[in-house]
Design a protein around this motif. Structure first.
Motif, short mmCIF file in Angstrom:
data_model
loop_
_atom_site.label_atom_id
_atom_site.label_comp_id
_atom_site.label_asym_id
_atom_site.label_seq_id
_atom_site.Cartn_x
_atom_site.Cartn_y
_atom_site.Cartn_z
N UNK A 10 2.64 29.77 -28.66
CA UNK A 10 1.41 30.15 -27.96
C UNK A 10 0.21 29.48 -28.61
N UNK A 11 0.20 29.46 -29.96
CA UNK A 11 -0.89 28.78 -30.65
C UNK A 11 -0.91 27.29 -30.35
N UNK A 12 0.27 26.68 -30.26
CA UNK A 12 0.37 25.26 -29.93
C UNK A 12 -0.20 24.98 -28.55
N UNK A 13 0.18 25.79 -27.58
CA UNK A 13 -0.30 25.59 -26.21
C UNK A 13 -1.79 25.88 -26.10
N UNK A 14 -2.29 26.84 -26.85
CA UNK A 14 -3.73 27.13 -26.82
C UNK A 14 -4.52 25.95 -27.35
N UNK A 15 -4.06 25.38 -28.47
CA UNK A 15 -4.76 24.22 -29.03
C UNK A 15 -4.67 23.02 -28.09
N UNK A 16 -3.51 22.84 -27.47
CA UNK A 16 -3.33 21.73 -26.53
C UNK A 16 -4.24 21.90 -25.32
N UNK A 17 -4.39 23.14 -24.85
CA UNK A 17 -5.24 23.41 -23.70
C UNK A 17 -6.69 23.06 -24.01
N UNK A 18 -7.17 23.44 -25.19
CA UNK A 18 -8.57 23.24 -25.54
C UNK A 18 -8.86 21.81 -26.00
N UNK A 19 -7.81 21.08 -26.36
CA UNK A 19 -8.02 19.73 -26.89
C UNK A 19 -8.48 18.76 -25.82
N UNK A 20 -7.96 18.91 -24.60
CA UNK A 20 -8.37 18.03 -23.51
C UNK A 20 -9.67 18.56 -22.93
N UNK A 21 -10.79 18.15 -23.50
CA UNK A 21 -12.07 18.76 -23.17
C UNK A 21 -12.51 18.47 -21.74
N UNK A 67 -8.92 30.83 -10.65
CA UNK A 67 -7.45 30.80 -10.49
C UNK A 67 -6.96 29.37 -10.29
N UNK A 68 -7.57 28.66 -9.35
CA UNK A 68 -7.08 27.31 -9.04
C UNK A 68 -7.33 26.33 -10.18
N UNK A 69 -8.42 26.48 -10.89
CA UNK A 69 -8.68 25.58 -12.02
C UNK A 69 -7.64 25.75 -13.11
N UNK A 70 -7.37 27.01 -13.48
CA UNK A 70 -6.44 27.26 -14.57
C UNK A 70 -5.00 27.03 -14.15
N UNK A 71 -4.66 27.42 -12.92
CA UNK A 71 -3.27 27.32 -12.47
C UNK A 71 -2.88 25.91 -12.05
N UNK A 72 -3.85 25.12 -11.59
CA UNK A 72 -3.54 23.78 -11.10
C UNK A 72 -3.97 22.69 -12.07
N UNK A 73 -5.27 22.51 -12.23
CA UNK A 73 -5.79 21.34 -12.95
C UNK A 73 -5.33 21.27 -14.39
N UNK A 74 -5.50 22.36 -15.16
CA UNK A 74 -5.16 22.29 -16.58
C UNK A 74 -3.71 22.64 -16.86
N UNK A 75 -2.94 22.90 -15.80
CA UNK A 75 -1.50 23.15 -15.96
C UNK A 75 -0.70 21.88 -15.67
N UNK A 76 -0.95 21.28 -14.51
CA UNK A 76 -0.16 20.12 -14.09
C UNK A 76 -0.38 18.92 -15.01
N UNK A 77 -1.64 18.65 -15.36
CA UNK A 77 -1.93 17.51 -16.23
C UNK A 77 -1.31 17.67 -17.60
N UNK A 103 7.61 29.32 -20.70
CA UNK A 103 7.05 30.67 -20.60
C UNK A 103 5.81 30.84 -21.47
N UNK A 104 5.82 30.27 -22.67
CA UNK A 104 4.63 30.37 -23.52
C UNK A 104 3.50 29.48 -23.00
N UNK A 105 3.86 28.35 -22.43
CA UNK A 105 2.85 27.49 -21.78
C UNK A 105 2.17 28.25 -20.65
N UNK A 106 2.96 28.97 -19.87
CA UNK A 106 2.44 29.75 -18.75
C UNK A 106 1.61 30.94 -19.26
N UNK A 107 2.07 31.59 -20.32
CA UNK A 107 1.39 32.78 -20.84
C UNK A 107 -0.04 32.46 -21.27
#
Length: 253
Positions: A10-21, A67-77, A103-107
């Motif tokens: 979860x920490x890995x995915x959180x950092x990865x999410x925030x890294x792509x500014x 919903x669409x920003x988090x579920x689509x844009x920052x998930x698919x890329x 599952x942790x990526x989704x969480x």
């Protein structure tokens, strides 16, 4: 030991999410910016009989964008990027396993969307006159929408090779569904023949669930039907995402 692995993932995915500014800050701030624009429209446009009440669209539209920003844009890329770098293939061969990885990526996405929705609803209570009693139902609708759009995000991210292409496709889908769901551009301003077609889109049913929680909202479909359609769409698209998901860039060639 297992809980430690999940926490680390979860920490890995959180950092990865925030890294792509580029995509993170867009997904985080875009709903608040659009909310501010619609609040301004509501304040400055004279209220006339039969005209759309933009004050009733502010909260549903902001939640739709969250919903669409988090579920689509920052998930698919993100998924496309991890696959193109070989990260998905590598982690899939470790004790981490593919299931826990996804599952942790989704969480992380769900937690971020929930936190963003709470902040948007707090702003809506103060600035848009939202009844606080509506908050639990709106949070439930938001999470239900996250399952439908999240499934679509994983379907696109699981197939498209380029992270930029995946994110751009999802951004187009986000804007397309926003303007054709009756939120940013109300159905009252469209020809009836066009409305009958757009009303069949699953995204319109999700918009109806959001509008149903507004005092002056005018959903096109009954709530029970909208719940059934959104849930069924989430299950069908989710099944397709699992079936078609590529762990390695070379799969399917």
């Amino acid at each position: 030991m297992m809980s430690t692995v999940i926490t680390e993932l979860i920490g890995l995915h959180r950092r990865e999410l925030m890294r792509d500014r580029r995509y993170f800050w867009f997904a985080l701030l875009f709903p608040f910016g659009m909310m501010a624009i619609f609040l301004a429209l509501s304040a400055f446009i004279p209220k006339t009989a039969g005209a759309p009440d933009f004050a009733q669209l502010v909260t549903p539209m902001a939640l739709f964008l969250a919903v669409t920003s988090m579920a689509l844009t920052v998930t698919s890329g993100s998924l496309a990027g991890m696959r193109s770098k070989g990260t998905l293939r590598l982690l899939g061969t470790t004790p981490v396993g593919r299931g826990r990885l996804v599952l942790t990526h989704m969480a992380v996405r769900i937690l971020m969307c929930a936190a963003q929705a709470v902040a948007l609803l707090a702003v809506a209570v103060v600035a848009a006159g939202l009844d606080p009693a509506r908050i639990p139902a709106l949070l439930g609708v938001t999470l239900l929408g996250m399952t439908m759009f999240g499934a679509l995000g994983y379907l696109i991210g699981g197939r498209v090779s380029s992270p930029d292409a995946a994110s751009n496709i999802c951004t187009l889908i986000q804007l397309f569904t926003l303007f054709l769901s009756g939120l940013a551009f109300p159905f009252a301003l469209m020809p009836e023949a066009v409305v009958r077609v757009l009303a069949l889109l699953p995204t319109t049913f999700f918009a109806d669930l959001l509008l149903s929680q507004m005092p002056g909202g005018t959903p096109y479909h009954p709530v029970w039907l909208a719940i059934v359609v959104v849930t069924a769409t989430a299950l069908l698209v989710g099944a397709a995402a699992v079936k078609l998901f590529k762990w390695d860039q070379r799969e399917g060639r």
